[in-house]
Motif scaffolding. Structure first.
Motif, PDB file in Angstrom:
ATOM      1  N   TYR A 155      42.425  46.801  43.473  1.00  0.00           N
ATOM      2  CA  TYR A 155      42.436  45.436  42.929  1.00  0.00           C
ATOM      3  C   TYR A 155      43.590  44.596  43.465  1.00  0.00           C
ATOM      4  O   TYR A 155      43.894  43.551  42.902  1.00  0.00           O
ATOM      5  CB  TYR A 155      42.486  45.423  41.390  1.00  0.00           C
ATOM      6  CG  TYR A 155      41.582  46.394  40.696  1.00  0.00           C
ATOM      7  CD1 TYR A 155      40.415  46.865  41.301  1.00  0.00           C
ATOM      8  CD2 TYR A 155      41.891  46.864  39.426  1.00  0.00           C
ATOM      9  CE1 TYR A 155      39.585  47.762  40.654  1.00  0.00           C
ATOM     10  CE2 TYR A 155      41.059  47.760  38.764  1.00  0.00           C
ATOM     11  CZ  TYR A 155      39.909  48.214  39.390  1.00  0.00           C
ATOM     12  OH  TYR A 155      39.098  49.088  38.752  1.00  0.00           O
ATOM     13  N   HIS A 174      43.919  40.276  40.077  1.00  0.00           N
ATOM     14  CA  HIS A 174      42.510  40.630  39.888  1.00  0.00           C
ATOM     15  C   HIS A 174      42.389  41.849  38.975  1.00  0.00           C
ATOM     16  O   HIS A 174      43.252  42.732  38.974  1.00  0.00           O
ATOM     17  CB  HIS A 174      41.841  40.915  41.228  1.00  0.00           C
ATOM     18  CG  HIS A 174      41.874  39.744  42.180  1.00  0.00           C
ATOM     19  ND1 HIS A 174      42.933  39.512  43.031  1.00  0.00           N
ATOM     20  CD2 HIS A 174      40.981  38.747  42.397  1.00  0.00           C
ATOM     21  CE1 HIS A 174      42.690  38.419  43.743  1.00  0.00           C
ATOM     22  NE2 HIS A 174      41.527  37.931  43.377  1.00  0.00           N
ATOM     23  N   THR A 175      41.300  41.897  38.223  1.00  0.00           N
ATOM     24  CA  THR A 175      41.088  42.998  37.285  1.00  0.00           C
ATOM     25  C   THR A 175      39.940  43.906  37.693  1.00  0.00           C
ATOM     26  O   THR A 175      39.572  44.809  36.953  1.00  0.00           O
ATOM     27  CB  THR A 175      40.808  42.447  35.873  1.00  0.00           C
ATOM     28  OG1 THR A 175      39.638  41.605  35.923  1.00  0.00           O
ATOM     29  CG2 THR A 175      41.983  41.635  35.363  1.00  0.00           C
ATOM     30  N   ASP A 176      39.368  43.650  38.881  1.00  0.00           N
ATOM     31  CA  ASP A 176      38.285  44.488  39.390  1.00  0.00           C
ATOM     32  C   ASP A 176      38.267  44.355  40.914  1.00  0.00           C
ATOM     33  O   ASP A 176      39.134  43.711  41.508  1.00  0.00           O
ATOM     34  CB  ASP A 176      36.937  44.087  38.775  1.00  0.00           C
ATOM     35  CG  ASP A 176      35.978  45.274  38.662  1.00  0.00           C
ATOM     36  OD1 ASP A 176      35.997  46.122  39.578  1.00  0.00           O
ATOM     37  OD2 ASP A 176      35.212  45.343  37.687  1.00  0.00           O
ATOM     38  N   CYS A 194      35.388  38.012  42.748  1.00  0.00           N
ATOM     39  CA  CYS A 194      35.757  39.332  42.227  1.00  0.00           C
ATOM     40  C   CYS A 194      34.618  39.883  41.376  1.00  0.00           C
ATOM     41  O   CYS A 194      33.791  39.134  40.836  1.00  0.00           O
ATOM     42  CB  CYS A 194      37.043  39.204  41.404  1.00  0.00           C
ATOM     43  SG  CYS A 194      37.686  40.755  40.764  1.00  0.00           S
ATOM     44  N   ASP A 196      34.878  41.017  38.563  1.00  0.00           N
ATOM     45  CA  ASP A 196      35.071  40.652  37.158  1.00  0.00           C
ATOM     46  C   ASP A 196      34.412  39.304  36.823  1.00  0.00           C
ATOM     47  O   ASP A 196      34.686  38.722  35.772  1.00  0.00           O
ATOM     48  CB  ASP A 196      36.559  40.622  36.804  1.00  0.00           C
ATOM     49  CG  ASP A 196      37.335  39.578  37.611  1.00  0.00           C
ATOM     50  OD1 ASP A 196      36.707  38.775  38.320  1.00  0.00           O
ATOM     51  OD2 ASP A 196      38.577  39.585  37.537  1.00  0.00           O
ATOM     52  N   THR A 429      37.620  53.028  38.344  1.00  0.00           N
ATOM     53  CA  THR A 429      36.453  52.234  37.994  1.00  0.00           C
ATOM     54  C   THR A 429      35.339  53.149  37.473  1.00  0.00           C
ATOM     55  O   THR A 429      35.383  54.374  37.654  1.00  0.00           O
ATOM     56  CB  THR A 429      35.934  51.462  39.206  1.00  0.00           C
ATOM     57  OG1 THR A 429      35.515  52.398  40.211  1.00  0.00           O
ATOM     58  CG2 THR A 429      37.008  50.555  39.790  1.00  0.00           C
TER      59      THR A 429
END
Length: 475
Positions: A155, A174-176, A194, A196, A429
């Motif tokens: 990420y 970023h979270t993903d 992204c 997310d 993930t």
């Protein structure tokens, strides 16, 4: 007052796609079967690079553009990665330098010799380690020499200064998984899409998020800056699972300016924008069509022009830089289409039909050339500068005189913003956890099979021992 149909004049309304003849294609190429959503192809005015199928690591081919026709199975490869190659990009200012990233968590810089490869290349001029997971995207800065961006499955986006061979900045908002990166004209802004479901516009040197859109109705996959118009275009999926494009104001991502549904197919839509002609090309992964539009400054903003149709599905598309086009044929764009089923790379030229053989200045304005506008230190200190423009009339065959010099450095821990990137591993993930689960299940089944075989052998030995006791041999 009588009704009259609305007519819009455009010099590009008759642009058509012309496929190169078979002898000018590249045949016999084992194109990778990897399902990662990238193009697996990169092209410049001298070389064509294609990611290939390989066992025990990752590799890609580099072919001089004039070497068309059938490629031999034992043609030399760039094969230094220990995992599958996920993305490749040519340096915009040095035509024999290419960057690659891989599942082995590394980014590597390769220097292709004059005339192409004569033997397999396994040693990169520079190996960059900073990501803790596989690296899915690499992008060169559009105006600064030796500044490279990489996005990984940890990420993070790392900014590399290749003059010193180290990451100098880390973007950690970023979270993903990051799906796409795009720069504006002078490289002062970076747009990202992204997993997310968020679209972001960032100031890359500080990592500050300037604008953010939560795309619930329009799930964004790809994003591209529309030149200097201060607008963004995204491709994605609507709430009804139809393919869709949306136009955004880069200074206000609260609502898209327009949304337009394309079709009901499932393949990813790749957007390509030509800032010189203000034309947008949409190519679907897995189908053979390329739609093209003209972008305007006023509503309705998008004007449909035409569609190039082909029965052969495309896995990805490489795009020739402007200085590599044939201006004598009024060629304004050129794709290199990957056809996996045939092992074929097919050039497709987008041509403006004109009878005159003289240079057409109205369709070939001054365009970004092969000279960088900034050094890495200038850009990192906060300087922004537009690209240095060139005329295709006189200088389109001019080559850059810049030479890449790899820094000499020792391998060590990679610390950026006070964080050791190789130690700071993010949560896994869902897909990674599933893969680990299935691998462990396979390992459990293998161990059970081995245990059952050992159990059978023990029982056979016990039976033989019992028979010996019941029927002792006479001495």
């Amino acid at each position: 007052m009588s009704w009259r149909p609305q007519y819009r004049s455009s010099k590009f309304r008759n642009v058509y796609g012309k496929v190169a003849s078979r002898e000018h294609c590249f045949d016999g190429i084992p194109i990778t079967k990897n399902v990662h959503d990238n193009h697996f192809c990169a092209v410049n005015a001298r070389f064509l690079a294609i990611v290939t199928e390989s066992a025990g690591g990752g590799s890609f081919l580099v072919i001089p553009l004039e070497q068309t026709g059938r490629i031999e199975p034992n043609y030399p490869k760039v094969c230094g990665h220990q995992g599958n190659v996920l993305d490749i990009k040519w340096n915009p200012f040095i035509e024999n330098i290419i960057a690659s990233c891989s599942e082995d968590t590394s980014v590597r810089i390769w220097e292709i010799p004059e005339g192409g490869l004569k033997r397999n290349m396994t040693e990169a001029v520079l190996e960059l380690y900073g990501h803790s997971r596989r690296v899915g995207l690499v992008e060169w800065h559009p105006t600064t020499n030796n500044i490279l961006f990489s996005a990984g499955y940890d990420y993070k986006v790392l900014i590399w200064n290749l003059d010193i061979g180290e990451p100098v900045k880390m973007i950690d908002c970023h979270t993903d998984v990051i799906l796409c990166m795009s720069f504006n004209t002078d490289g002062s802004l970076l747009a990202t899409s992204c997993k997310d479901k968020k679209l972001r516009v960032l100031e890359p040197r500080s990592g500050r998020v300037l604008q953010e859109a939560s795309c619930k109705n329009h799930r964004v996959n790809r994003v591209v800056f529309l030149g200097s118009t201060k607008r963004l275009l995204t491709t994605g999926v609507s709430r009804w699972n139809t393919r869709q494009i949306a136009l955004w104001d880069q200074e206000d991502l609260s609502m898209p300016l327009i949304e337009e549904e394309i079709d009901g197919l499932s393949g990813l839509l790749f957007p390509f924008y030509d800032a010189d002609t203000h034309m947008l090309y949409l190519a679907g992964k897995g189908d053979g069509n390329i739609r093209y539009y003209e972008i305007g400054s006023e509503k309705p903003y998008l004007s449909y022009l035409m569609e190039f149709r082909s029965p052969a599905p495309q896995k990805g598309l490489g795009v020739m830089p402007k200085h590599g086009l044939d201006v004598s044929a009024c060629e304004v764009f050129r794709f290199y289409k990957l056809i996996t089923l045939k092992g074929l790379i097919e050039p497709i030229s987008m041509i403006v039909p004109r009878r005159s053989e003289t240079y057409q200045e109205d369709i070939y304005p001054m365009t970004p050339g092969t000279e960088p506008a900034l050094t890495p230190d200038e850009w990192l200190s906060g300087v922004n500068r537009d690209p240095i423009l060139m005329s295709l009339k006189e200088g389109y065959k001019r080559t850059s005189k810049i030479v890449f010099k790899a820094p000499v450095r020792e391998k060590k821990s990679v610390v950026v913003n006070g964080i050791d990137l190789l130690e700071n591993v993010p949560p896994r993930t869902e897909n990674e956890l599933l893969r680990m689960f299935f691998r462990q299940q396979d390992e459990i089944r293998r161990l059970k099979d081995e245990l059952s075989q050992k159990d059978i052998q023990v029982r056979q030995l016990q039976l033989e021992l019992k028979n010996l006791r019941n029927n002792p041999k006479n001495n």
